[in-house]
Motif scaffolding. Structure first.
Motif, PDB file in Angstrom:
ATOM      1  N   GLY A  87      80.382   2.828  71.303  1.00 52.80           N
ATOM      2  CA  GLY A  87      80.887   2.417  70.000  1.00 52.80           C
ATOM      3  C   GLY A  87      80.564   3.381  68.896  1.00 52.80           C
ATOM      4  N   PRO A  88      81.051   3.078  67.679  1.00 52.63           N
ATOM      5  CA  PRO A  88      80.861   3.960  66.532  1.00 52.63           C
ATOM      6  C   PRO A  88      79.647   3.572  65.691  1.00 52.63           C
ATOM      7  N   GLN A 117      81.257   7.887  63.434  1.00 47.44           N
ATOM      8  CA  GLN A 117      80.962   8.816  64.509  1.00 47.44           C
ATOM      9  C   GLN A 117      80.863   8.014  65.805  1.00 47.44           C
ATOM     10  N   TYR A 118      81.692   8.342  66.782  1.00 49.18           N
ATOM     11  CA  TYR A 118      81.760   7.573  68.033  1.00 49.18           C
ATOM     12  C   TYR A 118      80.784   8.159  69.062  1.00 49.18           C
ATOM     13  N   ASP A 119      79.489   7.909  68.852  1.00 45.94           N
ATOM     14  CA  ASP A 119      78.497   8.500  69.738  1.00 45.94           C
ATOM     15  C   ASP A 119      77.396   7.522  70.144  1.00 45.94           C
TER      16      ASP A 119
END
Length: 949
Positions: A251-252, A261-263
């Motif tokens: 998820g972001p 930020q999708y990490d």
């Protein structure tokens, strides 16, 4: 009334509304349980099951007149069951019409079982709750859980069992110390390894009991030691296949520029293969959402040790009376920096034969941690104070491998051998940038420090223990011998750069001091011990025990400090004044006698030991310096246990101990590696002698499921070792350990938990008081410090959790510190936490969950008041046949307020730490329940099982 108080009053009222409005009519059902002679049976279990699915609806236990009452039962079709040890189970269909009002059922007449077994159970017609002396057994199938639920979720539904937010388990008001699976250890002694990883649907029975010590179980002599234990008996078909869970989430997050930020990610799995002779489990995880691995304590001690090496040059961070270390406070949660964690492990148990069993486990974790921290401290120096503000940016990495093993072998019915061993390998790196500023009471700067520490370390540790136990044909006679060995090797290397600036009253006298060093430290230790014990009966229920112990601790340390010069080429110059090398041997011989009285309700042990100890050390800096000190002490002890009734007892412990000074404290050398914090040993130190007393009371009613517990701890120490400190006008300090006359600590803790049946809820309440009296010397002025800490918590939760699960509560803590040198230095502050957790199941395959907490850190002794509101929520959809899949959307820190705040009080300062932590993020998580079972060979058959412990 504050808004937050109003909010929680509303939440409490909402939790009670299902009981106050819209409920269907309910009735009370009463009756008696008798034997064939018409005599009442006390303590018989009476349960009411749903006729459709045999799920537990209500239960009760009979009183001394054999009477019972099932309260607040709705209209419907039920199955009424009664059970009692040694009697056949009674079962009868019962239809309840609430319009008739309360009613009595006909007397239940129990028939004695024809079998001679101590305990009988008929499979397929199980009692939800069964009591046998000190054991409470739950039928897991009678307590409905959600698909993909863990054992922890199952425990939350069991009457008399509680699971706290951090996963701590309490049964009958006491904390559970061990969770076993089919009577065997699961990844060592961590209770949460089983409860958080095993699925609930493979559990057949949950047994809760007070486990005796291994020595008492072997010899049959009750030493009064108890350990609250849960044993998970698995279903037979789960021992014929593979089961477990796999979960992954992604998820972001929101960065500092409000961009997504999708990490963020989270993965975990556990796979289990059990048979009647074997248990094999694999677990693993990887995430960057601060979910730590399996050996967090190793990480804490390891990284703390590295920072202890690098403490030189830490500027004016004065810790008067403290340990002088710079260990990082670590917590297992999302309010503690930023962590990437990767971990895995395997647990293997195997019965080699009927007499031999082996248990092994291997755990690995790798934690990469980033911590940005602010520390605000007010220091008290006799009748004045000063302040330190520190900022730090730390990057650390720690990898840990740990192997554990246990082998049990019964030579025959009288002899047993046990071998336990463990080994660990750890390595880590640490980089810390920090800046510290010291100001006086007028806000003027006194000094400042900029420090850059870079370090790496490696550690190897091996432990082994061999125990031989033998009992003889004469009951009570036994002999035990135990040998142990421990070896460790540590190597640490650090580069330190520190710039310290001083600002006297006259600006023309300002100056700076720079430290640039390579610090190398190598130490190794080798410890061994031997214990002998012989017990002889000297009368009816009386025993005399002879004990002897020998211990030897060998420690070698080498410190090499090099000053660094860099004129184009790095040049390291050995610094003999700061380097150090010493070896030490601490050994003691302890012999004693104990007299044991074992009554039916009371156990008393009186002991007296004589301990002769010797500390030898040799330092080889600037010529050899030898230390050789011997100590002789008497160590009396008392242990008393009294059973006031079923699940009601009183315990008293009194013990004495000696704490000798360490070589570091005794060495007559000056450690000036940090020019602002100089340490000097004291060869005139004497050992401290402590008296400890503990009184425990515990009561649990199986009739009302009400628990009451309390304990009182008191410690009085003669000749305690404390740090005396001298601070000059530039706030440079010299610390030296000294003996003071005495210190005293008193702690009182108590609580209760009870159901409120009219609203089908449960209340838990506890309170604590702690008082500490200590002596502190600063600039040769004696300062008597008194600290009083009080606190408590209150929570209420619903008991019928089929549709919704709601918990509402609060926790309060108040700290007060008083100083004899000046009332103006006295400090006081209050910390509050309000919380609520809610889960609602709807539409058969949907569930929504939300958690909210509000923390208030009062200003008082600190600069300002701090508040933190944390809100998490999730929505789940169950998928596939038998709901084996679960798709969940989870949101964390919805209000974007998460930050780690810790406030503490020591002898002469108060401190607030603030740590940047995970802010708002989201995860879409998928969980799949693995289950591939073989056919149950007993399915459909009538089976009688004997229970044993």
């Amino acid at each position: 009334m504050t808004n937050i108080t109003k909010l929680f009053l509303i939440l409490i009222l909402l939790s009670l509304m299902p009981a106050l409005y819209g409920q269907t009519a309910r009735v009370n059902i009463s009756g008696r349980v008798l034997n064939q002679q018409g005599e009442p049976l006390t303590g018989a279990t009476v349960v009411l099951l749903n006729a459709a699915d045999s799920v537990l609806v209500n239960f009760a236990m009979t009183n001394q007149q054999g009477q019972f009452t099932l309260r607040r039962v709705e209209s419907g079709d039920y199955l009424l069951q009664a059970s009692y040890l040694g009697y056949k189970k009674y079962s009868k269909a019962l239809t309840v019409d609430a319009a008739r009002g309360d009613f009595d059922v006909e007397d239940i007449s129990m028939t004695e079982a024809e079998t001679t077994l101590d305990e009988v159970e008929i499979k397929g017609e199980r009692t939800p709750i069964f009591f046998k002396k000190d054991t409470v057994e739950y039928n897991a199938e009678a307590f409905k859980t959600q698909p993909n639920a863990t054992v922890e979720d199952l425990l939350k539904k069991l009457p008399g069992v509680e699971v706290e937010d951090d996963g701590t388990i309490k049964a009958q008001g006491e904390e559970v110390q061990k969770v076993m699976v089919d009577g065997k250890e699961f990844f060592g002694n961590d209770p949460q390894m089983a409860t958080k990883n095993l699925p609930a649907d493979v559990v057949d029975r949950v047994q809760v009991f007070d486990k005796q010590s291994e020595m008492a179980e072997f010899t049959g002599i009750d030493d009064g030691e108890r350990e609250k234990t849960i044993n998970l008996e698995l279903k037979e078909n789960s021992k014929l296949g593979v089961f477990g869970r796999v979960a992954a989430g992604f998820g972001p997050r929101q960065d500092n520029d409000d961009q997504l930020q999708y990490d963020r990610f989270e993965t975990k799995f556990n796979v289990n293969r059990f048979t009647k002779k074997m248990q094999l489990s694999l677990i693993g995880l990887g995430n960057n959402v601060n979910q730590q691995g399996f050996s967090m304590n190793d990480y804490v001690s390891f990284m703390g040790g590295m920072q202890g090496l690098m403490r030189g040059g830490r500027g004016a961070r004065i810790r008067i009376g403290g340990d002088g270390g710079g260990s990082l406070p670590i917590a297992d949660g999302r309010s503690d920096g930023f962590s990437d964690t990767y971990a895995g492990g395997i647990n293997f148990n195997y019965d080699l034969s009927k007499k031999t069993r082996i248990n092994t486990s291997y755990l690995y974790n790798n934690i990469i941690k980033n911590t940005e921290q602010l520390v605000f401290r007010e220091n008290f120096l006799n009748n004045r104070n000063f302040f330190t503000d520190e900022t730090s940016d730390e990057r650390s990495q720690s990898a840990n491998h740990r192997l554990n093993m246990r082998l049990d072998h019964k030579i025959d019915s009288f002899k047993q051998v046990t071998f336990t061993g463990s080994a660990s390998v750890r390595d880590g790196e640490n980089d810390n940038l920090s800046q510290l500023i010291t100001t006086n009471a007028e806000g003027l700067r006194e000094n400042s420090s900029f420090t850059d520490n870079e370090a790496n370390a490696q550690n190897l540790s091996v432990n082994a223990e061999l125990t031989y136990k033998q009992r003889f044909r004469k009951r009570g006679r036994s002999f035990v011998v135990e040998a142990s060995v421990n070896a460790g090797d540590n190597e640490q290397n650090a580069d330190l750069y520190s710039l310290n600036q001083f600002f006297p009253d006259d600006p023309r006298r300002s100056f700076a001091d720079t430290i640039w060093q390579n610090q190398f430290q190598q130490d190794d230790q080798f410890n061994y011990g031997l214990e002998l014990s012989y017990t002889e009966p000297v009368g009816r229920r009386k025993y005399l025990s002879f004990e002897y112990t020998h211990r030897n601790f060998t420690y070698n340390l080498k410190k090499d400090f090099f000053d660094i010069e860099d004129f184009g080429v790095r040049n390291e110059i050995f610094n003999p004044e700061l380097s150090n090398q010493y070896s030490s041997d601490y050994l003691y011989d302890n012999g004693g006698l104990s007299l044991l009285f074992n009554g039916e309700k009371s156990n008393l042990t009186l002991g007296m030991e004589v301990q002769n100890s010797r500390l030898k050390g040799e330092l080889t800096v600037n010529g050899p310096v030898n230390i050789d000190n011997s100590y002789l002490n008497l160590l009396p002890s008392i242990s008393w246990n009294y059973d006031l009734g079923q699940s009601k007892r009183l315990r008293f412990r009194y013990s004495t101990s000696v704490q000798e000074p360490s070589i570091t404290q005794l060495q007559p050398l000056v450690d000036n590696s940090d020019p602002l914090n100089i340490y000097v040993g004291n060869p005139q130190l004497r050992p401290s002698y402590s008296h400890r007393a503990r009184l425990n009371f515990f009561s649990f009613s199986q009739f009302s499921f009400t628990s009451i517990f309390a304990f009182l701890n008191a410690t009085y120490t003669q000749n305690p070792i404390v740090n005396a400190t001298r601070v000059d006008s530039l706030f440079r300090q010299v610390t030296q350990p000294i003996n003071v006359d005495e210190s005293f600590r008193l702690t009182l803790y108590g609580g209760t938990g009870f159901p409120i049946r009219p609203i089908n809820a449960r209340v838990n309440f506890n309170a604590n008081v702690s008082y500490n009296n200590s002596i502190l010397f600063v600039n040769e002025v004696e300062n008597i410090t008194n600290r009083l800490t009080t606190g408590g918590s209150l929570s209420i939760e619903n008991q019928n959790k089929d549709v919704f699960d709601l918990v509402v509560g609060l926790r309060l803590s108040h700290n007060l510190t008083e100083y004899s040198v000046s009332d103006e230095l006295n400090q006081s502050w209050l910390t509050q936490r309000y919380f609520t957790n809610l889960t609602v199941n709807f539409a058969k395959t949907w569930a929504v969950s939300t958690n909210f907490s509000y923390r208030i850190f009062g200003g008082d002794a600190f600069t300002d008041k701090q508040t933190i509101a944390l809100w998490e929520a999730s929505l789940s959809k169950f998928l596939f046949k038998n709901k084996r899949g679960q798709l969940e959307l989870a949101a964390y820190d919805l209000l974007n307020q998460n930050k780690g705040i810790t406030r503490s009080s020591e002898l002469n300062y108060v401190e607030e730490q603030r740590i940047n932590s995970l802010s708002r993020f989201f995860l879409l998580r998928f969980t799949f329940n693995l289950s591939r079972f073989g056919a149950n060979p007993n399915e459909g058959n009538f089976q009688i099982t004997r229970f044993r412990r």
